[in-house]
Write an enzyme that holds these catalytic residues in place. Structure first.
Site, PDB file in Angstrom:
ATOM      1  N   LYS A 156      35.902  36.357  53.139  1.00 43.97           N
ATOM      2  CA  LYS A 156      37.363  36.419  53.062  1.00 43.97           C
ATOM      3  C   LYS A 156      37.741  36.206  51.602  1.00 43.97           C
ATOM      4  O   LYS A 156      37.557  35.116  51.060  1.00 43.97           O
ATOM      5  CB  LYS A 156      38.011  35.340  53.927  1.00 43.97           C
ATOM      6  CG  LYS A 156      39.531  35.248  53.782  1.00 43.97           C
ATOM      7  CD  LYS A 156      40.077  34.040  54.525  1.00 43.97           C
ATOM      8  CE  LYS A 156      41.584  33.915  54.390  1.00 43.97           C
ATOM      9  NZ  LYS A 156      42.025  33.665  52.996  1.00 43.97           N
ATOM     10  N   GLU A 230      34.060  23.996  45.881  1.00 46.95           N
ATOM     11  CA  GLU A 230      34.304  23.919  44.436  1.00 46.95           C
ATOM     12  C   GLU A 230      35.812  24.005  44.240  1.00 46.95           C
ATOM     13  O   GLU A 230      36.416  25.050  44.455  1.00 46.95           O
ATOM     14  CB  GLU A 230      33.615  25.034  43.656  1.00 46.95           C
ATOM     15  CG  GLU A 230      33.738  24.802  42.150  1.00 46.95           C
ATOM     16  CD  GLU A 230      33.589  26.059  41.320  1.00 46.95           C
ATOM     17  OE1 GLU A 230      34.338  26.195  40.329  1.00 46.95           O
ATOM     18  OE2 GLU A 230      32.748  26.900  41.663  1.00 46.95           O
ATOM     19  N   CYS A 264      37.200  28.379  36.216  1.00 48.03           N
ATOM     20  CA  CYS A 264      36.866  27.137  36.927  1.00 48.03           C
ATOM     21  C   CYS A 264      36.392  26.069  35.954  1.00 48.03           C
ATOM     22  O   CYS A 264      36.753  24.899  36.075  1.00 48.03           O
ATOM     23  CB  CYS A 264      35.781  27.391  37.970  1.00 48.03           C
ATOM     24  SG  CYS A 264      36.225  28.591  39.231  1.00 48.03           S
ATOM     25  N   GLU A 363      45.361  20.025  36.718  1.00 53.04           N
ATOM     26  CA  GLU A 363      44.789  21.316  36.351  1.00 53.04           C
ATOM     27  C   GLU A 363      45.889  22.264  35.892  1.00 53.04           C
ATOM     28  O   GLU A 363      46.918  22.420  36.553  1.00 53.04           O
ATOM     29  CB  GLU A 363      44.054  21.915  37.555  1.00 53.04           C
ATOM     30  CG  GLU A 363      43.290  23.176  37.229  1.00 53.04           C
ATOM     31  CD  GLU A 363      42.400  23.628  38.380  1.00 53.04           C
ATOM     32  OE1 GLU A 363      41.273  24.083  38.123  1.00 53.04           O
ATOM     33  OE2 GLU A 363      42.842  23.515  39.539  1.00 53.04           O
TER      34      GLU A 363
END
Length: 462
Positions: A156, A230, A264, A363
């Site tokens: 997905k 993650e 990331c 973030e």
């Protein structure tokens, strides 16, 4: 009524692609096909599965021009960078090379009395929920070892890069991987959670937000399915007093700005020894001013739009709040006329920042970095650990022993010296704290998609 899932292109704001989401009954049927196909796939010789995965990657390489263009439309990466094929090829090839040794039984004893060994078997059906920022790389990390180990895979992909799943399945099916062994699906969040809760999958690999990871864990609670997560990152760089200044500037600023900061393991905060601080900041500003923000199809563009204007809005808010709280923005947005207040966002360097500011704690996932001066290693270590995240860190020094010593005290999954924003397929990709848990790549990456099985065979009756 069927829900349509849409990809809005950041390049021009139009609907670039849309697909109907599967209903729950249709999704359950899909999962059942994956379950039914798994034993026959696992029964194939390991060498055959390896060859089919490598052939699938080769077929994907044949689509390079199409893939690069689609990536630019879907998530804004400039076409000059040519997609993600180098990393995809390296990672798939390495996982193929180590498969036989990693998956081979570990014999404890084979004597006239006993045969004892530890084998590894595929877990069954692996569900990959992939992100948009490096859509092919992040998928191949789990896809290659999962298929090689004998699992079937359901993919997905993120809405923003919804065509990636189609290209991957197209390539692998053309190479000979059966359709039910590797399926691409479009699912709503509620159907996704329902499937996980129904034990449709034996392992779920999710790359995305912290909140998304928590949702996956809740959905999987009580199913005993393995979960690899993650999640967020706020990766730091530390420039020590003996660092090669020019190399540090070039490496860290590229790590902060490449892919519009949407990495990331991108660098989001930098700590520089006070003896180099002023020079580092001056050179960093000059470095950023060489960037060209623009349409990703223009060959001179080194920065494209962020993948979605709402992502750019988060970064703009963080910058504005930091400046209101005393930070200094060193890049004049007027130098980047393509900044349209939407998805196209000028890069920014902030100084006079502190860890009370959102831009240094949450973030950002955009082209902004805060830089702070530190007086010594102890201050740098404390600052780098002062974060809810722990994916990678980057230490710039001439002394590898010192880098390893500092790295041992850092709460992180990977310690880099004199580089950043990189995945070594021979090393485990992992994180700690709110970055999540799990392992990908390296021999350990196979352990996530297999389970141990012990054999104690007694050859005698007395």
């Amino acid at each position: 009524m069927t829900k349509m899932i849409q990809c809005i292109s950041p390049v021009d704001g139009r609907v670039y692609a849309e697909r109907p989401a599967l209903s729950l009954p249709d999704a359950e049927e899909m999962a059942a096909r994956a379950r039914a196909a798994q034993p026959a796939w696992a029964a194939r010789p390991l060498e055959e599965r390896i060859a089919l995965v490598q052939a699938g990657v080769a077929k994907l390489n044949e689509m390079k021009d199409r893939v690069v263009e689609e990536l630019a439309w879907q998530m804004g990466r400039p076409t000059r960078f040519g997609g993600e094929f180098g990393g995809v090829n390296d990672r798939a090839n390495y996982m193929a090379e180590i498969a036989a040794e990693t998956l081979a039984p570990k014999v404890v004893e084979d004597s006239d009395k006993f045969r004892r060994y530890l084998a590894r078997e595929p877990v069954g059906v692996v569900f990959i929920i992939a992100p948009w920022n490096y859509p092919y790389l992040t998928t191949i990390n789990t896809l290659a070892p999962a298929l090689i180990a004998g699992n079937t895979v359901v993919l997905k992909h993120a809405t923003q890069t919804m065509l990636v799943g189609e290209r991957l399945t197209e390539a692998f099916h053309a190479a000979g991987v059966p359709e039910d062994v590797f399926q691409n699906v479009y699912l709503t969040h509620d159907v996704t959670e329902a499937l996980i809760g129904q034990r449709a999958f034996n392992f779920i690999n999710f790359t995305g937000s912290v909140n998304g990871g928590a949702t996956i864990e809740r959905a999987a609670a009580g199913t005993f399915a393995g979960v690899g997560l993650e999640l967020g990152g706020k990766d730091p760089g530390y420039v020590m007093a003996d660092a090669d200044l020019d190399a540090a500037v070039d490496g860290l600023m590229d790590g902060a700005m490449f892919n519009a900061g949407q990495c990331c393991c991108g660098i989001e905060r930098i700590y520089v020894h006070e003896s180099l601080y002023d020079a580092f900041v001056e050179k960093a500003v000059a470095w950023v001013k060489t960037l060209k923000l623009g349409n990703p199809f223009e060959p001179e563009s080194t920065l494209g739009p962020m993948a979605n204007k709402r992502f750019a809005h988060i970064v703009r808010d963080q910058i504005a709040e930091a400046v209101a709280e005393g930070a200094e923005a060193l890049i004049d947005p007027a130098l980047f006329p393509a900044d349209d207040g939407g998805a196209y966002l000028a890069p920014q360097i902030l100084v006079n920042v502190n860890h009370e500011m959102r831009v240094m704690r949450e973030e950002s996932f955009g082209p902004v970095v805060g830089i702070m001066s530190v007086k010594d290693d102890e201050e740098a270590i404390a600052a780098m650990n002062d974060s809810p995240y722990g994916l990678t860190c980057s230490i710039w020094t001439a002394d590898p022993d010192k880098a390893a010593e500092i790295g041992a005290r850092l709460e992180t999954g990977t310690v880099f010296m004199n580089r950043c924003d990189y995945l070594d397929p021979a090393l485990c990709w992992t994180g700690c704290k709110d970055t999540g848990r799990g392992t990908a790549l390296s021999a350990l990456g196979y352990y996530s998609v297999t389970r141990p099985k012990s054999y104690h065979l007694k050859k005698v009756t007395k």
